[in-house]
Design an enzyme around this catalytic site. Structure first.
Site: not given
Length: 331
Positions: A173, A234-235, A259, A264, A283, A285
């Protein structure tokens, strides 16, 4: 003043609705959660003071069409569907609700990891089809290494559970470069490319932006150990989906738990649906009742606070530079 708050979805959890009603707000909803043009039409026709943004795009056209708009809050943390630059140009703060759905997203991440490691979804489908198909190539996770790309509230929760399972945990990160790990026992890596060869499982927990779009491409997927698992809550656009399909088909990856997808809802005929080593969820989560309530109430507090001249914590504002301009709800 009776503020008008536009929710870009057909509904909002009662925890948020109750706060808006108690403040005397007029609440407008978007009948179709995927209707981009509907967002633009309502923004042009109504004196909207605040938007609580769900998943549909809140684009520059919609923002420009609404001269009364004063504040936007994301119902969650990912603001890739909001034209933040257009808001910033108008001096409109864009807030999010950090941490509101972190536990739910972390738990789904763990569910996807276990399902992908043991092919649970495929065996369930086989049994329902009347076939006694026993996948015996599942991965035991104890002793294996998890890599987390993004080590915020979701990643930290996942790390703690995986440490308890007996996994080694690594994290990358950029925001933590030069700092110590916020979770004992987790090794931080400055360079993503250096971390990848050490990750039997890689889990993504980063926002979508210019730096993270297609972050996982052919070259980076190839750096993972053969037989690794990829998790994405995440994306979808963080992964080059064509490259992901190739690595799953070749056996370079053991499995993936997704997810989020690049497009989408997932289009009919997507190659992902034909792969038995992929676990897919739509999606969801952050879509437990607990998370939805926390995001709804957090978003409501964000917009009401700004409209009352009592702004939320600047750390929850993704374009905090607008706050330094000294703007107010009526500016």
């Amino acid at each position: 003043m009776t503020p008008t708050v536009f929710v870009t979805a057909p509904k909002l959890a009662p925890a948020g609705v109750d706060l808006l009603r108690a403040a005397g707000a007029r609440v407008i909803y978007l009948p179709d959660a995927d209707d981009v043009q509907g967002v633009r039409d309502i923004m042009a026709a109504e004196p909207v003071d605040a938007v609580i943004s769900r998943t549909v795009a809140l684009d520059a056209r919609a923002i420009a069409a609404c001269p009364t708009l004063k504040v936007v809050s994301k119902h969650g943390v990912g603001v890739s569907n909001i034209d933040v630059a257009a808001c910033t140009a108008r001096g409109i703060p864009v807030y999010m609700t950090p941490g509101a759905n972190a536990q739910s997203v972390a738990e789904l991440t763990l569910g996807l990891m276990l399902a992908a490691a043991r092919r649970i979804n495929w065996m369930d489908g086989e049994l329902r089809a009347g076939r006694w198909s026993r996948a015996q190539d599942g991965l035991e996770l104890h002793g294996r290494a998890l890599g987390l790309v993004g080590f915020g509230q979701v990643g930290q929760r996942v790390a703690r559970v995986c440490l308890a399972l007996g996994m080694q945990v690594h994290a990358h990160d950029p925001a933590l470069r030069g700092a110590g790990s916020p979770v004992d026992g987790v090794r931080l890596w400055d360079a993503l490319d250096d971390m990848l060869p050490h990750c039997d499982v890689l889990s993504l927990h980063v926002p979508l932006n210019d730096h993270t779009r297609n972050l996982l491409d052919d070259a980076r997927l190839a750096r993972l150990p053969k037989g690794a698992i990829l998790l994405n809550t995440a994306r979808g656009e963080v992964v080059d989906e064509s490259a992901l399909v190739r690595t799953l088909q070749s056996g370079q990856l053991h499995a993936a738990g997704l997810d989020t997808m690049a497009v989408e809802p997932l289009p009919a005929g997507s190659p992902l649906t034909g792969l038995r080593n992929v676990v897919l969820t739509p999606h969801v989560g952050g879509s437990t009742p607990a998370a939805l309530a926390a995001m709804a109430s957090g978003a409501a507090r964000n917009v009401l606070g700004w409209l009352r001249g009592e702004p939320a914590d600047a750390a929850a504002c993704v374009n905090a530079a607008v706050l330094a301009r000294g703007g107010t709800a009526g500016a």
